[in-house]
Design an enzyme around this catalytic site. Sequence first.
Site, PDB file in Angstrom:
ATOM      1  N   HIS A 184      35.923  32.363  33.885  1.00 23.17           N
ATOM      2  CA  HIS A 184      34.664  33.352  33.660  1.00 23.17           C
ATOM      3  C   HIS A 184      35.372  34.357  32.838  1.00 23.17           C
ATOM      4  CE1 HIS A 184      32.534  31.241  36.912  1.00 23.17           C
ATOM      5  NE2 HIS A 184      32.150  30.589  35.644  1.00 23.17           N
ATOM      6  N   GLU A 213      37.910  35.425  45.274  1.00 26.45           N
ATOM      7  CA  GLU A 213      37.113  36.323  44.305  1.00 26.45           C
ATOM      8  C   GLU A 213      37.527  37.645  44.541  1.00 26.45           C
ATOM      9  OE1 GLU A 213      34.192  33.412  42.744  1.00 26.45           O
ATOM     10  OE2 GLU A 213      34.530  35.790  42.733  1.00 26.45           O
TER      11      GLU A 213
HETATM   12  C1  GEM Z   1      31.541  31.239  41.435  1.00 31.16           C
HETATM   13  S1  GEM Z   1      32.109  29.831  42.695  1.00 31.16           S
HETATM   14  C2  GEM Z   1      30.684  29.621  43.216  1.00 31.16           C
HETATM   15  C3  GEM Z   1      31.027  29.054  44.819  1.00 31.16           C
HETATM   16  N1  GEM Z   1      29.736  29.354  45.494  1.00 31.16           N
HETATM   17  C4  GEM Z   1      29.658  28.978  46.776  1.00 31.16           C
HETATM   18  N2  GEM Z   1      28.381  29.044  47.514  1.00 31.16           N
HETATM   19  N3  GEM Z   1      30.787  28.609  47.278  1.00 31.16           N
HETATM   20  C5  GEM Z   1      30.934  30.491  40.442  1.00 31.16           C
HETATM   21  O1  GEM Z   1      31.370  29.769  39.466  1.00 31.16           O
HETATM   22  O2  GEM Z   1      29.783  30.703  40.357  1.00 31.16           O
HETATM   23  C6  GEM Z   1      32.920  31.736  41.225  1.00 31.16           C
HETATM   24  C7  GEM Z   1      32.740  32.976  40.431  1.00 31.16           C
HETATM   25  O3  GEM Z   1      31.700  32.825  39.304  1.00 31.16           O
HETATM   26  O4  GEM Z   1      33.434  34.028  40.449  1.00 31.16           O
HETATM   27 ZN    ZN Z   2      33.907  33.551  38.050  1.00 31.69          ZN
END
Ligand code: GEM
Ligand code: ZN
Length: 393
Positions: free
Chosen positions: A185, A353
């Site tokens: 991202h 994260e």
């Molecule tokens: C997230 S990862 C999403 C993971 N969601 C759950 N509930 N495990 C994405 O791609 O939306 C990573 C991010 O964008 O930071």
């Molecule tokens: Zn991300």
Amino acid sequence: MALSWHLRTQDSSVIQTALSVTCDFDSGNIVVLDASSPQNVQLAIRPDTRSPHFQWFHFKVDGMQVGEPHAFSLTNASESSYNRAWTGYNAAASYDQKTWFRIPSQFDGKALNFELSPEQPQIWFAYFEPYSRERHDGLIDQALNKAGTELLATGKSVEGRDIPLLRKGDGAPGKRKIWIIAQQHPGEHMAEWFMEGIIERLQENDPELEALLASADLYLIPHMNPDGSFHGHLRTNAQGKDLNRAWQDSTAELSPEVYFAREQMEKYGVDMFLDVHGDEEIPYVFTAACEGNPGYTEQQKALEADFRARLSGLTKDFQTRYGYPKGQPGKANMNLACNSVGERYKCLSLTLEMPFKDNDDAPDIVTGWSGKRSMQLARDVLTVLGQMVSVLR
Ligand code: GEM
Ligand code: ZN
């Protein structure tokens, strides 16, 4: 772009009128609605190309009157991808693009507003401390010439930018293959700051690192989405694709970045996977795993718990109390890298994260979460990997 000009009163003091607000640079993103009044600069964030996503902003202001109040408003904040994330968020700012600090900001339910009486006539604002393509190029050079990595392969983004795959280690049979990829991202600039921490520590051979590298090779992709970052995107590549939703059906045309990574993983194999991201809303550092996978194993569960316990024991800049809701058994979205890789290789597979805001367990009122803290977290993650390398399989 509004030009700045000055009116002079009878006593020749200067009354400032419009400012110069620009974003025609690497990762720039702003739309100038009205910059005619320094105390009420009306701006908007531009969406990603071919996508409704937006939240990342990065712009320069020139022509400010030092010491005079200037107020800025991101007027479409309430329509952004993660509009609940503006509460408790403070904009990042820098007078020199090197030292970044936070400006107290307020979300009024529609706009994000912030003001300052500047110490210098120019300033940059951004959603997070930017990691530039120029710094990326320097990082790759460091990795190859000082950190002892080799360039295994080079992928290409939609617009033809290089996506280097680096390896630290000789690829000898029997060595664990630990993959770390970052910034799928593009607006999550903390991810490549994290990778700089990895590559910085690889230059400082220490006993913990030697233990890790005796048993494992590191496969590093420091930036998965260079087009998106260059264009000031939050979430997508130049085709408007969310790369972290392309891990089952990536194509060379729409998501060549993921297509390349998956191809290289098949070629070399994977014994541990870390996908580095940033989170807009949660003011903590945390991991998400692949517990919702149909083929989720007890070993994966145990390794996740071990990693989390070790890292939270090592630093206050990691915790397990806050994070995403756990995935329901068998209900995982297999298009996510973490889930797709965890299912394919039955290995420890995590999404890491870091916050756009701050870590509320250890707040820094000057910088919030920052590039430097992302780098330190990477160093701590390498320590944990050194402790776990013998049990990854
Ligand atoms: C997230 S990862 C999403 C993971 N969601 C759950 N509930 N495990 C994405 O791609 O939306 C990573 C991010 O964008 O930071
Ligand atoms: Zn991300």
